[in-house]
Design a protein around this motif. Structure first.
Motif, short mmCIF file in Angstrom:
data_model
loop_
_atom_site.label_atom_id
_atom_site.label_comp_id
_atom_site.label_asym_id
_atom_site.label_seq_id
_atom_site.Cartn_x
_atom_site.Cartn_y
_atom_site.Cartn_z
N ILE A 129 0.71 -1.19 0.11
CA ILE A 129 0.04 0.05 0.04
C ILE A 129 1.01 1.32 0.10
CG2 ILE A 129 -1.76 1.24 1.31
CD1 ILE A 129 -2.61 -1.58 2.37
N ILE A 130 1.79 1.17 0.81
CA ILE A 130 2.77 2.30 0.98
C ILE A 130 3.30 2.61 -0.64
CG2 ILE A 130 5.00 3.21 1.99
CD1 ILE A 130 4.15 1.49 4.26
N LYS A 131 3.78 1.62 -1.10
CA LYS A 131 4.63 1.89 -2.94
C LYS A 131 3.34 2.66 -3.47
CE LYS A 131 7.62 -2.06 -2.62
NZ LYS A 131 7.47 -3.45 -2.85
N VAL A 132 1.91 1.84 -3.56
CA VAL A 132 1.03 2.59 -4.46
C VAL A 132 0.77 3.89 -3.83
CG1 VAL A 132 -1.48 2.47 -5.00
CG2 VAL A 132 -0.20 0.35 -4.84
N PHE A 133 0.80 4.39 -2.54
CA PHE A 133 0.47 5.61 -2.18
C PHE A 133 1.52 6.63 -2.60
CE2 PHE A 133 0.60 8.89 1.54
CZ PHE A 133 -0.80 9.25 1.26
N ASN A 134 2.81 6.29 -2.69
CA ASN A 134 3.89 6.91 -3.04
C ASN A 134 3.80 7.35 -4.50
OD1 ASN A 134 5.01 7.18 -0.54
ND2 ASN A 134 6.40 5.43 -0.79
N ARG A 135 3.03 6.52 -5.31
CA ARG A 135 2.83 6.90 -6.89
C ARG A 135 1.52 7.21 -7.20
NH1 ARG A 135 0.60 2.65 -9.36
NH2 ARG A 135 1.02 0.66 -8.63
N ARG A 136 0.71 7.80 -5.84
CA ARG A 136 -0.86 7.85 -6.25
C ARG A 136 -1.19 8.83 -7.26
NH1 ARG A 136 1.19 10.08 -1.73
NH2 ARG A 136 0.53 12.03 -1.17
N GLU A 137 -0.14 9.90 -7.36
CA GLU A 137 -0.73 10.91 -8.47
C GLU A 137 -1.00 10.35 -9.60
OE1 GLU A 137 2.05 13.71 -7.02
OE2 GLU A 137 0.66 13.87 -5.31
N SER A 138 -0.27 9.29 -10.10
CA SER A 138 -0.25 8.86 -11.63
C SER A 138 -1.57 8.00 -11.94
CB SER A 138 1.02 7.97 -11.91
OG SER A 138 1.07 6.84 -10.92
N ILE A 139 -2.26 7.64 -10.76
CA ILE A 139 -3.42 6.66 -10.98
C ILE A 139 -4.49 7.27 -11.51
CG2 ILE A 139 -4.92 5.05 -9.60
CD1 ILE A 139 -2.43 4.88 -7.53
N ARG A 140 -5.18 6.73 -12.57
CA ARG A 140 -6.26 7.21 -13.27
C ARG A 140 -7.65 6.62 -12.90
NH1 ARG A 140 -4.58 7.08 -19.20
NH2 ARG A 140 -3.98 4.99 -18.32
N GLY A 141 -8.85 7.27 -13.20
CA GLY A 141 -10.12 6.71 -12.67
C GLY A 141 -10.46 5.56 -13.88
N GLN A 142 -11.80 5.35 -13.61
CA GLN A 142 -12.28 4.19 -14.62
C GLN A 142 -13.80 4.33 -15.05
OE1 GLN A 142 -11.52 0.17 -12.69
NE2 GLN A 142 -9.48 0.67 -12.44
N LYS A 143 -14.03 3.62 -15.89
CA LYS A 143 -15.56 3.54 -16.17
C LYS A 143 -16.17 2.16 -16.43
CE LYS A 143 -15.29 4.42 -21.28
NZ LYS A 143 -15.55 5.04 -22.24
N PHE A 144 -17.46 1.97 -16.54
CA PHE A 144 -18.06 0.81 -16.73
C PHE A 144 -17.81 0.37 -18.26
CE2 PHE A 144 -20.89 1.30 -13.05
CZ PHE A 144 -20.35 0.20 -12.32
N THR A 145 -17.54 -0.78 -18.77
CA THR A 145 -17.82 -1.15 -19.89
C THR A 145 -18.97 -2.12 -20.05
OG1 THR A 145 -16.17 -2.94 -19.99
CG2 THR A 145 -15.32 -0.76 -20.76
N TYR A 146 -19.20 -2.75 -18.98
CA TYR A 146 -20.58 -3.55 -18.84
C TYR A 146 -20.91 -3.33 -17.27
CZ TYR A 146 -23.04 -7.71 -17.39
OH TYR A 146 -24.19 -8.36 -16.62
N ALA A 147 -22.12 -3.35 -17.02
CA ALA A 147 -22.72 -3.46 -15.73
C ALA A 147 -24.06 -3.79 -15.40
CB ALA A 147 -22.70 -2.03 -15.07
N PRO A 148 -24.33 -4.88 -14.76
CA PRO A 148 -25.75 -5.37 -14.68
C PRO A 148 -26.52 -4.38 -13.53
CG PRO A 148 -24.38 -6.56 -12.95
CD PRO A 148 -23.28 -6.06 -13.91
#
Ligand SMILES: Cc1ncc(COP(=O)(O)O)c(C=O)c1O
Length: 458
Positions: free
Chosen positions: A426-445
């Motif tokens: 988690i700490i490693k992901v936190f340290n690069r958090r600014e590069s993370i992008r959002g998502q959208k559905f391509t399918y959802a029931p």
């Protein structure tokens, strides 16, 4: 300094796990449509997706499995489970179900009609969906403090009693076929509910003639929190506390996959005889005969033993300390979590972890995918993927108060070094958090989207 308690057990059997390399993790999550439910278990290193049905059974539970009586009707296993349920829960009537949502389904089939409301602190996804599937309207009335992840209120699972009373008066008791409360409040961060609040909730429902059902999955962890945090309970046993809790209700739904530490099973309990007769009829239609209810006799025996083990106070002390150890390691490193930690999981606060991703772009989902990519850790989004839904009148999207990633800790399964590894990931992901992008559905029931939806990165 965070404290890791020595486990009150030693390990007699091991299950190998392995970390596949980054390219294989990337291929796996792409194949799964960025949905962690689509991964193969062998692609996961540390599986914190759920604490439900993933616990390690004890030698006594495995021993009990060998005693399982597989008679279709009147099995000894049923009698043994009935005895344990009666002693702990105390209700007059009990039917086993194959898991918690089956109990919710039966209860909803019997009581919920089109347009009727069911209040609670926060309904969990399966309860929410079972009520909606019958045309009902689940309504969450948790205290305001629960919506602030940094507020260290000791019982953040409590219902706001004034809001509940106002809601009943406004809606009309005849439009509320039952009222509920979830202990502990899983969808609100695994937070406990105080005895004082359960008593006031019971009083409020009963003042208006509304039957009161408890979603009891984690009743033992909740009882231990009451013992630790509520005045007057330090010298009571968790059994006595649980008995007092259930004495305030008319019934309960239970997923035994949590605090009864089994891999499958659940039950529905209630006092009302007429409702019980109707529940038996539903059970026979959907689950099985009332003395096995969709389970094998051996499963009933494992639950009967697990219910007692789940209430054991040395086990509960270890369990709650294990959770607060992981929470402490994250807080030391500035990682935003729901505070104080709950009883079965640590919840990352995705809105503060990824402030640049709006709720419509699923920050919790994006974070959960990154944790898998970084270290093969599988978690579960509890946020907009799970709970956002259109307003029935305006059609406008309603988003939940919290966007969480739940690190649910299976019971008696992982050690301190596993949790240290999770914290490092988690700490490693936190340290690069600014590069993370959002998502959208391509399918959802339409209902329970999170199980089968597919996503794309933005
Ligand atoms: C609070 C709560 N209620 C109900 C359920 C449903 O139980 P089951 O998964 O056994 O159907 C769960 C499961 O995670 C839960 O956490």
């Amino acid at each position: 300094m965070t404290y890791y308690p020595p486990e009150p057990f030693r390990i007699k059997m091991v299950e190998p796990i392995q970390l596949i390399d980054r390219a294989a993790r990337q291929a796996a999550i792409t194949r799964a449509g960025l949905n962690l439910f689509g991964l193969q278990a062998e692609e996961v290193f540390i599986d914190l997706m759920t604490d439900s049905g993933t616990g390690a059974m004890s030698q006594d539970q495995w021993g009990a499995i060998m005693r399982g009586d597989e008679s279709y009707a009147g099995a000894r296993s049923f009698e043994r489970l009935s005895t344990a349920v009666k002693q702990i829960f105390g209700f007059n009537n009990f039917v086993p179900t194959h898991q918690g949502r089956a109990a919710e389904n039966i209860l909803s089939a019997l009581l919920v009609k089109e347009g009727k409301y069911v209040p609670s602190n926060t309904h969990f996804d399966t309860t929410d969906a079972n009520i909606r599937a019958r045309g009902g309207r689940p309504t969450n009335l948790v205290i305001e403090e629960a919506k602030d992840p940094t507020n260290r209120h000791p019982f953040k699972g409590n219902i706001d009693i004034q809001k509940l009373r106002d809601f009943i008066v406004k809606t009309g008791p005849k439009n509320i076929p039952l009222g509920m409360i979830t202990i502990t409040n899983n969808a609100g961060g695994g937070q406990p509910v105080s005895m004082e609040n359960i008593r006031a909730v019971s009083q409020t429902y009963h003042d208006f003639g509304i039957p009161f059902f408890i979603d009891a999955c984690r009743y033992a962890e909740n009882a231990y929190f009451i013992k630790l945090r509520e005045s007057g309970y330090r010298n009571k046993t968790t059994l006595e506390i649980a008995q007092e809790v259930f004495s305030l209700a008319d019934g309960a739904t239970m997923s035994a996959k949590k605090d009864a530490i089994v891999n499958i099973g659940g039950f529905l309990v209630m006092n009302d005889e007429v409702l019980y007769q109707r529940a038996c009829n539903e059970l026979i239609l959907r689950e099985g005969f009332p003395t096995y209810g969709g389970l094998a006799g051996r499963d009933l025996d494992a639950i009967a033993v697990g219910l007692w083990e789940g209430l054991d106070e040395s086990y509960l002390a270890y369990r709650l300390n294990q959770i607060s150890y992981l929470a402490g390691r994250l807080l030391e490193n500035g990682i935003p979590i729901i505070e104080p930690p709950g009883g079965h999981a640590v919840y990352l606060d995705a809105l503060r972890f990824l402030p640049h991703i709006p709720q419509a772009e699923f920050p919790g989902q994006a974070l959960a995918v990154e944790l898998f990519l970084e270290g093969g850790v599988r978690t579960c989004e509890i946020g907009s993927v799970m709970f956002a839904h259109p307003d029935p009148k305006s059609g406008e999207m309603i988003y939940p108060d919290l966007e969480l990633v739940r690190l649910a800790i299976p019971r008696r399964v992982y050690t301190q070094s596993h949790l240290d590894y999770v914290a490092e990931t988690i700490i490693k992901v936190f340290n690069r958090r600014e590069s993370i992008r959002g998502q959208k559905f391509t399918y959802a029931p339409e209902l329970l989207k999170h199980f089968t939806a597919r996503f794309q990165s933005l």
